[in-house]
Design an enzyme around this catalytic site. Sequence first.
Site, PDB file in Angstrom:
ATOM      1  N   SER A 100       0.835  -1.195   0.000  1.00 27.50           N
ATOM      2  CA  SER A 100       0.000   0.000   0.000  1.00 27.50           C
ATOM      3  C   SER A 100       0.877   1.255   0.000  1.00 27.50           C
ATOM      4  O   SER A 100       1.720   1.424  -0.877  1.00 27.50           O
ATOM      5  CB  SER A 100      -0.951  -0.038   1.204  1.00 27.50           C
ATOM      6  N   ASP A 117      -9.770  -4.095  -5.481  1.00 26.01           N
ATOM      7  CA  ASP A 117      -9.173  -3.144  -4.535  1.00 26.01           C
ATOM      8  C   ASP A 117      -9.817  -1.774  -4.739  1.00 26.01           C
ATOM      9  O   ASP A 117      -9.682  -1.165  -5.802  1.00 26.01           O
ATOM     10  CB  ASP A 117      -7.663  -3.064  -4.766  1.00 26.01           C
ATOM     11  N   HIS A 143      -8.180  -4.790  -1.105  1.00 21.71           N
ATOM     12  CA  HIS A 143      -6.920  -4.202  -0.653  1.00 21.71           C
ATOM     13  C   HIS A 143      -6.298  -5.001   0.484  1.00 21.71           C
ATOM     14  O   HIS A 143      -5.065  -5.066   0.602  1.00 21.71           O
ATOM     15  CB  HIS A 143      -7.183  -2.760  -0.200  1.00 21.71           C
TER      16      HIS A 143
END
Length: 533
Positions: free
Chosen positions: A340, A442, A474
């Site tokens: 991320s 995501d 995600h």
Amino acid sequence: MPSHILPVTNPNLHSSKQHSYLRIDPTTMPLKQNDPITSTRLVSSPFEDETIISVRPLLSRTPSFAGTTTTSSSASYQQRRRRVASENSLSSLSDEAIGQRQSLAREVDHAAPETFLLTRLSLKLLGYMGILVQYEKLELLRSIRIYSMDEWIRNEGLFSILLCNCSWAALVASVSNVENSGDFEGQFFMAESCEIRLVGYRWIMRFLALGCYSLMLFPGFIQVGYYYFFSGRVLRSIVYGDQPRNRLDLYLPKNTDGPKPVVAFVTGGAWIIGYKAWGSLLGQQLSERDIMVACIDYRNYPQGTMSNMVEDASKGISFVCNKIAEYGGDPNRVYLMGQSAGGHIAACALVEQAIKEAGEGGSTTWSVLQIKTYFGLSGGYNLFNLVDYFHSRGLYRSIFLSIMEGEESLRRFSPEVIVQDPNLKKAVSLLPPIVLFHGTADYSIPADSSKSFAETLQSVGVRAESILYEGKTHTDLFLQDPMRGGNDRMFEDLVSIIHSDDREAQAKDEVAPPRRRLVPEFMLQLAHRVSPF
């Protein structure tokens, strides 16, 4: 001081009236304590051998004070020893207490600025969590028409109203006039500058979803936390720099039969809540496959901005490259990975390091040539394409630009844009192979971010590929799937690349037992449905 002269009978003369005088050193005159009649002295003699002479004292020895016996003297001596020992003990305890107070003071001094930063961050985030409507001029206020308070609340999806520089009574007085005149009037307009912060209903729902999501995964969090704090194979908070957050956690494989490959991992957290412990699940599972993991911590916003985060990550990578051999790692098999926001930070650090090595920057303490492969997991690499998207998702433009040091810095922190610069071809040629993992479902960072970055890298000659996982969100790839146990596609893909040059490790991977389930399936399904990510 006059010399001590004692009469000594000369053994060479038969007459007792003739004496030889010998000089005696007073420093070599030990007394024989257990003989009250005679005292033995070692006398310096002109002869080669030393002569022991017994001399009868002129006066017999007596105690210093009349009526005091040897027993009482010994008792007094023991009492003095006990008193001195007691004083020494009290002094030692006092020193220890002072040391503990000083240590506590240092801890408080260290915790105080951290607490201040967290409090400031919380207040700042609360300020950005709603829809901000600011009216600076009275004329602007009068030009706004709202026909129904119910319609206003329904259209904006508002849950509550917070006022700054205005009283609640002023708003009520204004709303009472809305139905009649369709305009804001009365006391509400008396404020020259009135700021209304409207906390959106969607934010309340996201917090509730986050609470439910955490509750569903709580059994797994407990087990991972226990391993993190009590396992002997986790070395926590190893210092790699001079900043308070310059720490890393090291996850050691069980087998120590040789140098192990190492993954330097930068955790995510929206550039705001990143922490090294977030990588504990990945570190635990990779260490079970004979892979060492170093989870790098870094300064978050507002403790630091993007340049500080990249600087910290680069220092952590440098520590891994230069010091990992001391912990049993192989410095020739170092892999860089980020998830991320951590994927974005790690990519920026990698590109910045390549630019430095190409002669475009300052000195270096590690080399991109030491990185065998870069792995990006659900990361974003072109900030120009993400500013508006993050704003729509709740990470508002103003705070995001504050993290990235202004709109003028977006290019600097967009690796996808930088590698297309024709002036940086030499730096781009130094980049290692790049593999990007992403889930197609995501919603935090779209999968197109990884796909576009991989295509851009390929167009400039870098070995790169994107691996997309259908229907994964995600957090599925990073949390839910690892907690599910069994075979995990992304995890197996990662391990296979790391062990691609090690046939023995590949053979062990083929017979490795399936991973243990940490959370029941129905709870994982619920977590997937309520996930705010």
